[in-house]
Each structure stands twice: as C-alpha cells, then as structure tokens.
Design a protein around this motif. Structure first.
Motif, PDB file in Angstrom:
ATOM      1  N   UNK A 147       0.859  -1.194   0.000  1.00 20.63           N
ATOM      2  CA  UNK A 147       0.000   0.000   0.000  1.00 20.63           C
ATOM      3  C   UNK A 147       0.890   1.237   0.000  1.00 20.63           C
ATOM      4  N   UNK A 148       0.636   2.147  -0.922  1.00 23.11           N
ATOM      5  CA  UNK A 148       1.453   3.351  -1.043  1.00 23.11           C
ATOM      6  C   UNK A 148       0.732   4.623  -0.614  1.00 23.11           C
ATOM      7  N   UNK A 149      -0.587   4.556  -0.506  1.00 21.47           N
ATOM      8  CA  UNK A 149      -1.386   5.678   0.002  1.00 21.47           C
ATOM      9  C   UNK A 149      -2.513   5.109   0.838  1.00 21.47           C
ATOM     10  N   UNK A 150      -2.737   5.675   2.026  1.00 22.56           N
ATOM     11  CA  UNK A 150      -3.866   5.244   2.847  1.00 22.56           C
ATOM     12  C   UNK A 150      -4.663   6.474   3.268  1.00 22.56           C
ATOM     13  N   UNK A 151      -5.981   6.278   3.365  1.00 19.26           N
ATOM     14  CA  UNK A 151      -6.855   7.402   3.716  1.00 19.26           C
ATOM     15  C   UNK A 151      -7.469   7.141   5.089  1.00 19.26           C
ATOM     16  N   UNK A 152      -7.173   8.038   5.984  1.00 21.85           N
ATOM     17  CA  UNK A 152      -7.579   7.915   7.386  1.00 21.85           C
ATOM     18  C   UNK A 152      -9.021   8.364   7.581  1.00 21.85           C
ATOM     19  N   UNK A 153      -9.772   7.560   8.310  1.00 19.85           N
ATOM     20  CA  UNK A 153     -11.126   7.934   8.715  1.00 19.85           C
ATOM     21  C   UNK A 153     -11.025   8.745  10.008  1.00 19.85           C
ATOM     22  N   UNK A 154     -10.908  10.050   9.871  1.00 24.87           N
ATOM     23  CA  UNK A 154     -10.722  10.908  11.040  1.00 24.87           C
ATOM     24  C   UNK A 154     -12.060  11.194  11.709  1.00 24.87           C
ATOM     25  N   UNK A 155     -12.079  11.035  13.029  1.00 25.95           N
ATOM     26  CA  UNK A 155     -13.289  11.320  13.807  1.00 25.95           C
ATOM     27  C   UNK A 155     -12.915  12.269  14.947  1.00 25.95           C
ATOM     28  N   UNK A 156     -13.446  13.478  14.897  1.00 24.26           N
ATOM     29  CA  UNK A 156     -13.212  14.450  15.960  1.00 24.26           C
ATOM     30  C   UNK A 156     -14.527  14.757  16.664  1.00 24.26           C
ATOM     31  N   UNK A 157     -14.426  14.961  17.966  1.00 25.03           N
ATOM     32  CA  UNK A 157     -15.612  15.335  18.739  1.00 25.03           C
ATOM     33  C   UNK A 157     -15.854  16.831  18.649  1.00 25.03           C
ATOM     34  N   UNK A 158     -14.750  17.593  18.487  1.00 24.83           N
ATOM     35  CA  UNK A 158     -14.829  19.043  18.476  1.00 24.83           C
ATOM     36  C   UNK A 158     -14.841  19.564  17.041  1.00 24.83           C
ATOM     37  N   UNK A 159     -14.679  20.869  16.882  1.00 23.80           N
ATOM     38  CA  UNK A 159     -14.672  21.483  15.561  1.00 23.80           C
ATOM     39  C   UNK A 159     -13.494  20.966  14.744  1.00 23.80           C
ATOM     40  N   UNK A 160     -13.714  20.848  13.440  1.00 29.27           N
ATOM     41  CA  UNK A 160     -12.649  20.396  12.552  1.00 29.27           C
ATOM     42  C   UNK A 160     -11.615  21.479  12.275  1.00 29.27           C
ATOM     43  N   UNK A 161     -11.798  22.654  12.851  1.00 31.10           N
ATOM     44  CA  UNK A 161     -10.723  23.638  12.797  1.00 31.10           C
ATOM     45  C   UNK A 161      -9.494  23.106  13.532  1.00 31.10           C
ATOM     46  N   UNK A 194     -10.414  11.342   5.247  1.00 35.56           N
ATOM     47  CA  UNK A 194     -11.854  11.547   5.177  1.00 35.56           C
ATOM     48  C   UNK A 194     -12.283  12.128   6.529  1.00 35.56           C
ATOM     49  N   UNK A 195     -13.103  13.147   6.528  1.00 32.87           N
ATOM     50  CA  UNK A 195     -13.594  13.719   7.779  1.00 32.87           C
ATOM     51  C   UNK A 195     -14.983  13.171   8.085  1.00 32.87           C
ATOM     52  N   UNK A 196     -15.130  12.573   9.261  1.00 34.30           N
ATOM     53  CA  UNK A 196     -16.438  12.063   9.693  1.00 34.30           C
ATOM     54  C   UNK A 196     -17.226  13.211  10.314  1.00 34.30           C
ATOM     55  N   UNK A 197     -18.408  13.461   9.793  1.00 34.21           N
ATOM     56  CA  UNK A 197     -19.246  14.541  10.319  1.00 34.21           C
ATOM     57  C   UNK A 197     -20.227  13.921  11.309  1.00 34.21           C
ATOM     58  N   UNK A 198     -20.075  14.299  12.577  1.00 36.14           N
ATOM     59  CA  UNK A 198     -20.796  13.640  13.659  1.00 36.14           C
ATOM     60  C   UNK A 198     -21.862  14.510  14.310  1.00 36.14           C
ATOM     61  N   UNK A 199     -21.906  15.797  13.962  1.00 37.42           N
ATOM     62  CA  UNK A 199     -22.868  16.697  14.604  1.00 37.42           C
ATOM     63  C   UNK A 199     -23.254  17.814  13.641  1.00 37.42           C
TER      64      UNK A 199
END
Length: 480
Positions: A90-104, A124-129
């Motif tokens: 694998x030469x590129x991997x895409x992370x499933x990022x999960x933040x509880x706070x603002x994505x700033x 990838x940004x997980x939108x949770x709220x």
C-alpha cells in the motif's frame, strides 16, 4: 535528457496499467515521478537500475478505509500503520478521522502527522454533529480534505463511538452520536454542492438495537464462538443495511450526490445498491473488504467481530462474483489498529470491540485467493485497489496508475512466493490478524512511494520514516 533518469525498472513479467492491460515495458523514474515507459532500454542512462526479475508491477495500492489514531495518538499510529501498509504494497492510505470538536482543530492532526508516515496519506472527515456541518467548506478550501463520512448506524442506544485521540496524549475518547435523518440529509446536501464524495456506513440503528436487545434477553450469548458470530450477524442483518442504503440513496438523488457505500459484504446490500443505481440522478460506488471475501460466520473466533458483520458462504460467493464483474469499485480494509487485549475485553460477545487490522493482508489475499485461484485477473486488482479509489477521491492521475507524469508509486509482486501469515511479519501495532496461520501465495516484494523504496523483501527501510506526504485533494473533483 530524454534518455536519462534516476531509476530504471526493467525485466518485469508485465506492467499492469489500469484500463490498458498488462504491458511489456520498462519504467523510467525521475524526481519521484514516472518519466516514461519504454519498450527498449538501449542508450538509457540511469543512476539506479532495478531488476523486476520477471515479476509483475502494479500501481501502488490505495487503501481508502483505514482507522488509526484511535487507540494510539496519530504521531505513533502513523509510524506503525504506515510501516504495516508498506509491507502489504500500500502506497497511500486514507484515514477515517473522527473528531468530537470542531474540525478547525484538524491542524493539530496534520502537524502531528508530518514526518510520521512511511507512505503517503489523506483524510476523510467524519461529520458527527450539526455544528461540524459548518466545517465542511473549511475542510475543503483550507485543508484539501474533500470527502466526508456519515455513520448512519449510530443512533438509539447504539450511539457510542471512539473518536481519535488528541495528538500527544494516550487517552481514548468516546463520544455519543445520534445520526438523525435531518443531520444526514444536511451533510449530504452540503457536501454535494461541490460534488464531494460522501462515505456512508449503511446500517439502521433501530433495527439493530431491537434485535440485539431481543438476543440478549434470550441469553443468546451462550454457545460456541462460531455460534456467537452467527448471532452477531443476525443482530445486524442485511435488512438493516438495505433500509439505510435506500435512505442514503434517496438523499443522493435529491442532491445529485456522489455516494460511496463502505464495507459492503452481503448479497442483499449489493442488490439494493444496484436497484438504486437504476434510478439514476446520482453516482453510487461500492466498497467491499477482504474479510467479506474470505470469512463467514463459521469463523470460530470473536476476533472476527466487525460491523457490518461477516456473513454467509453464499454472501462471500456474491462478493467474488461482483468483484469479477466490475460491480464492486474498490477494496478498503476497514483496518483498525488495535490489540487483541483491547478488543476482547472480558471476552463477552457484547463487549468485544468491533474491528480488526487488515491493511497489509489486502494484496496478499487478493493475489492468493483471487489471481492464483482463478477468480479475478491482475487487471481487476489494479482497478479495485488503486485506479478506482484514485478517481473517486480526487487523486488521479497523480495516483492510481502507471503513466507519464504520475507519482512513481509502484509495487512489485511475486505470484509464486508463498508465506504463512503471522502478525510478526506484518509489523503493525496490532498483535493479531484474522488470517493468522493462513498460507498466502502471492506477495508484494517491493513497495515504492514517489520513487523511494520503502519496503523490499518484507523489510521496511527505517530511514524512509517521514517520506510519506499528505495528499490534499481538490474541490470540484470529476469522478464520472
């Protein structure tokens, strides 16, 4: 000079170029990119020559579905999991990022990720709220994060999720997420304005919650491990996937969206997506995972607990057929960088965590069970592990192919090499694999990222730590 380059790769059995075929050619590399493909190497001067020894060369694999930074902070997880990925080609991997706070606050994660990867990576940004819906435009414009995940499985009393740790800490973080119809619709609408891909975990929490409560009330956790995994599958049935797929696809038609269904593993889910595709007005994509090709509920180990669950033998046959016939677009591993002690807890079926590691075994499993057993060809592997993901997620032609001007992300594979799979040879933070003890024939023997050899013959060069770069992805991606 036209006839000079940094690296010349010769003597391949074939170079597998997606949508072109298996080509007899040599590869010239300069400044980390493909300079040219040449049938003849007469008069070519190269600073370094690599003899492929009659093995096949594939475009470097892209794993579009990786969880790391949840059980260890990202600056540590990036080192172990990018090493693990390189072992598997694998030469590129895409992370499933999960933040509880603002994505700033994604800046902290990007800073901590610098100099910590052996291979290239994206997010990838997980939108949770509902508050995070406002961050979608910022993520696209300021950070080059242009794909967004919706966990439609979170709600009712199944609303707990582990989010990513703060960089520099070792504290696991849990959050409650209630993915209402209104929230899901608003995420899809916002992301669709500039055609951003929207990743959907399609399971209905109400259906699953009711069945889990019923099973627990009847004390169905008693029995063998294999029985437990069958119960787990029954508690999160394909009908829950179908219901959620229909709902997400409906939103997709309303907003003209690019909907990417992650970890699809059941016949019913495949049929549901195909039915929705026939209605048009949106683009729908299907990702499956290696474990849906290889494991069934007969697997007698709770290490195989995952969501959606592994299914029946008939479902695995459907997945291979869909892969062979071009119905499945990508392979993502849904890799979870945990350890067996973390996962198993006290061993009770209901408390065992879902998810397991898998990024390094993706290509070996596809080569062994797919190519060497005659289910699929090398061209299919190049498409579902690289080309299609690059197209869908806005990295093509920088990634996902072998052509002039593309990054020199390459993997040389030996279809004859047979090895027994163990966690030790895979070199992850994780200390187990659901393929433990399996013999796989067909392994990556060299992994190259932008012209740098990261792994050769199973050994990852420690000096390549920090070579991996963040891949920003543009707005208004064309993925037709």
């Amino acid at each position: 000079m036209q006839n000079s380059c940094d690296i010349l790769i010769t003597n391949a059995s074939g170079v597998v170029i997606p949508k072109v075929g298996i080509v007899q050619t040599n590869i010239m590399i300069e400044d980390g990119k493909i300079k040219a493909l040449r049938k003849s190497i007469d008069n070519i001067q190269a600073s370094r020559k690599i003899n492929a020894n009659r093995k096949y060369i594939l475009p470097g694999a892209i794993d579009p579905h990786v969880h790391y930074g949840v059980y260890t902070p990202i600056e540590e997880a990036a080192q172990t999991e990018s090493r693990y990925a390189a072992v598997g080609g694998v030469t590129t991997m895409i992370r499933m990022l999960r933040l509880r706070e603002s994505y700033k606050n994604v800046k902290k994660h990007l800073e901590a990720s610098k100099c910590a990867h052996h291979i290239d990576y994206s997010i990838h940004a997980s939108i949770l709220s509902s508050d995070q819906v406002k961050d979608i435009a910022i993520l696209r414009k300021e950070f080059g994060i242009n794909s967004f995940k919706i966990y439609m499985n979170l709600g009712e009393d199944l609303n707990h999720i582990f989010v990513d740790q703060e960089p520099g800490t070792h504290r696991m973080k849990e959050s409650e997420v209630n993915m209402t119809d209104e929230l899901a619709s608003s995420i899809i609408e916002e992301a669709s304005m500039v055609h951003s891909p929207i990743l959907i975990h399609a399971e209905d929490p109400t259906i699953c919650s009711q069945l889990i409560h019923k099973a627990r009330k009847e004390k169905k956790e008693l029995g063998t491990n294999s029985t437990m995994l069958k119960i787990w599958s029954d508690c999160r049935p394909p009908s829950a996937e179908v219901y959620s797929i229909s709902k997400a696809a409906g939103y997709g038609r309303k907003f003209g969206s690019n909907i990417y269904f992650v970890h699809i593993g059941s016949t019913a889910a495949i049929d549901a997506i195909l039915a929705e595709k026939e209605k048009g007005k949106s683009n729908l994509y299907i990702e499956t995972c290696p474990h849906y090709l290889t494991h069934t509920t007969d697997y007698d180990n709770l290490a195989g607990k995952v969501v959606p669950p592994i299914r029946s033998k008939s479902d695995t046959q459907t997945m291979w057929s869909a892969l062979r016939n071009g119905i499945i677009d990508t392979i993502g591993t849904d890799h979870v960088a945990n350890r067996i002690s973390m996962k198993m807890d006290d061993g009770d079926m209901w408390s065992v965590l879902a998810g397991f590691p898998g990024i390094a075994t993706m290509l070996p499993i596809l080569l062994s069970k797919g190519v060497n057993e005659g289910r699929i060809g090398m061209e299919t592997i190049s498409e579902v592990t690289s080309y299609n993901a690059a197209r869908i997620f806005g990295m093509y032609p920088k990634k996902g192919t072998i052509q002039e001007g593309s990054d020199a992300d390459l993997v040389i594979v030996d279809l004859d090499l047979e090895q027994r799979i163990t966690s030790e040879i895979l070199q992850s933070y994780s200390d187990y694999t659901i393929y433990d003890g399996w013999k796989a024939q067909g392994w990556p023997v060299l992994t190259m990222v932008r012209g740098e050899i990261i792994m050769q013959d199973g050994h990852v060069n420690s000096n390549t730590l920090g070579h991996g770069e963040f891949v920003a992805r543009p707005v208004n991606v064309s993925i037709s």
